[in-house]
Design a protein around this motif. Structure first.
Motif, PDB file in Angstrom:
ATOM      1  N   GLN A  20       0.830  -1.205   0.000  1.00 36.09           N
ATOM      2  CA  GLN A  20       0.000   0.000   0.000  1.00 36.09           C
ATOM      3  C   GLN A  20       0.865   1.256   0.000  1.00 36.09           C
ATOM      4  N   LEU A  21       1.944   1.229   0.773  1.00 35.64           N
ATOM      5  CA  LEU A  21       2.858   2.362   0.821  1.00 35.64           C
ATOM      6  C   LEU A  21       3.464   2.639  -0.544  1.00 35.64           C
ATOM      7  N   GLY A  63       2.167   1.925  -3.415  1.00 38.37           N
ATOM      8  CA  GLY A  63       1.129   2.504  -4.250  1.00 38.37           C
ATOM      9  C   GLY A  63       0.994   3.995  -4.023  1.00 38.37           C
ATOM     10  N   GLN A  64       1.092   4.416  -2.756  1.00 40.98           N
ATOM     11  CA  GLN A  64       1.018   5.835  -2.433  1.00 40.98           C
ATOM     12  C   GLN A  64       2.237   6.582  -2.969  1.00 40.98           C
ATOM     13  N   LEU A  65       3.395   5.945  -2.904  1.00 39.48           N
ATOM     14  CA  LEU A  65       4.601   6.577  -3.432  1.00 39.48           C
ATOM     15  C   LEU A  65       4.495   6.782  -4.940  1.00 39.48           C
ATOM     16  N   ASP A  66       3.908   5.805  -5.641  1.00 37.90           N
ATOM     17  CA  ASP A  66       3.712   5.952  -7.080  1.00 37.90           C
ATOM     18  C   ASP A  66       2.802   7.135  -7.377  1.00 37.90           C
ATOM     19  N   ALA A  67       1.758   7.315  -6.545  1.00 39.39           N
ATOM     20  CA  ALA A  67       0.849   8.447  -6.742  1.00 39.39           C
ATOM     21  C   ALA A  67       1.576   9.766  -6.539  1.00 39.39           C
ATOM     22  N   VAL A  68       2.480   9.809  -5.549  1.00 40.99           N
ATOM     23  CA  VAL A  68       3.269  11.011  -5.308  1.00 40.99           C
ATOM     24  C   VAL A  68       4.175  11.300  -6.501  1.00 40.99           C
ATOM     25  N   SER A  98       2.136  12.686  -9.316  1.00 37.81           N
ATOM     26  CA  SER A  98       1.745  14.074  -9.047  1.00 37.81           C
ATOM     27  C   SER A  98       2.919  15.019  -9.274  1.00 37.81           C
ATOM     28  N   ARG A 118      -9.863  14.598  -1.959  1.00 35.06           N
ATOM     29  CA  ARG A 118      -8.451  14.495  -1.542  1.00 35.06           C
ATOM     30  C   ARG A 118      -7.503  15.081  -2.584  1.00 35.06           C
ATOM     31  N   GLU A 145      -6.789  13.998  -5.523  1.00 32.61           N
ATOM     32  CA  GLU A 145      -6.025  12.978  -6.222  1.00 32.61           C
ATOM     33  C   GLU A 145      -6.375  12.935  -7.706  1.00 32.61           C
TER      34      GLU A 145
END
Length: 292
Positions: free
Chosen positions: A71-72, A74-79, A82, A139, A141
């Motif tokens: 999950q972490l 996945g969040q890093l990929d979103a960052v 962005s 959010r 996103e």
């Protein structure tokens, strides 16, 4: 302390299954990867992998840790996405979300016309359900979302762009092109919409209002799957009039509205605080045209 580099080697080994594969992923040498993995295990005081026939088998502790690490990442990929979008400029990247029901027939038509007016704009696109789209918009996103219910959140703008209705799709609908009476649903096997679904919620409210107890054989939140099931003779499917365009793949399927009518609304969602780009505005206009 379990550091970022330790998390990276753990994730890489879990994905690759070998230290060599993890080293290649991280662009480091195999001895360096082995040292990192050893440091990671020492930092948390548990063994994460056991060597079995030349491969590393994750322990129970590793299996429990992996979902959180995945999950972490996945969040890093979103960052990262962005950050890349910021570097490219807000007018050259459009982050788009859309419900599955509108993504197979309507959205591609809208994008085809939109592409002719915004050829230099890159698009990132995901399908989510209406409530997930609303959460992502709040959010920040995504820049734009197409949903089948409003967000009703003060941080979002909900713009109605088209009105449709629930229709009945089946191989053996009542003769003629007239609407199918709501009461008739109680006497025929039905592929019903889940009441937690936005359109399913309106449909079930109509059942209650008119005292109808449908003979639901199958309940689903997937409109296109419902149509495919109807094509196999499993029952009449109830979907929105836009998703029903998918039924044209099956010439034997009939599509008729319900009586009394159960209305549906398509919405464009955006953040109230983010600037509205010309590309987003153009796509909303084309989506409205495609929805008719």
């Amino acid at each position: 302390m379990f550091r970022i580099r330790h998390i990276e080697i753990f994730y890489a080994v879990m994905r690759a299954g070998t230290v060599k594969g993890a080293a290649d992923t991280l662009h480091i040498t195999q001895p360096a990867a082995s040292r990192l993995l050893q440091q990671a295990e020492q930092s948390i005081g548990v063994t994460l992998f056991q060597r079995v026939r030349g491969r590393l088998t994750p322990t129970l502790e590793a299996q429990r840790l992996f979902p959180e690490v995945e999950q972490l990442f996945g969040q890093l990929d979103a960052v990262r996405r962005s950050a890349a979008n910021l570097g490219a400029g807000s007018d050259t990247v459009l982050r788009l979300l859309c419900v599955p029901g509108l993504s197979m027939e309507v959205l591609p038509q809208a994008l085809g016309r939109w592409n002719r007016t915004c050829p230099d704009v890159r698009l990132t696109f995901r399908t989510l359900h209406s409530r997930q789209i609303a959460d992502a918009i709040v959010r920040r996103e995504a820049d734009l979302g197409f949903a089948l219910e409003p967000s009703n959140h003060p941080a979002a703008v909900d713009l109605p762009i088209a009105r449709g209705r629930v229709v009945c799709v089946g191989l053996d609908l009542p003769p003629g092109d007239g609407p199918v009476p709501l009461q008739a649903l109680a006497d025929h096997p039905l592929i019903d919409l889940d009441p937690s679904d936005p359109i399913g919620r309106q449909l079930h409210m109509a059942y209650d209002a008119h005292g109808v107890a449908p003979a639901a054989r199958i309940t689903t939140a997937s409109y296109h799957a419902a149509i495919e099931m109807a094509a196999q003779g499993l029952g009449w499917a109830l979907v929105d009039s836009w998703s029903a365009w998918y039924a044209r793949r099956h010439p034997r399927l009939q599509v008729q509205p319900l009586a009394p009518e159960v209305g549906t609304v398509a919405y464009a969602l955006r953040s109230r605080d983010l600037p509205w780009s010309a590309a987003a505005g153009a796509l909303v206009e084309e989506m409205g045209r495609a929805l008719g």
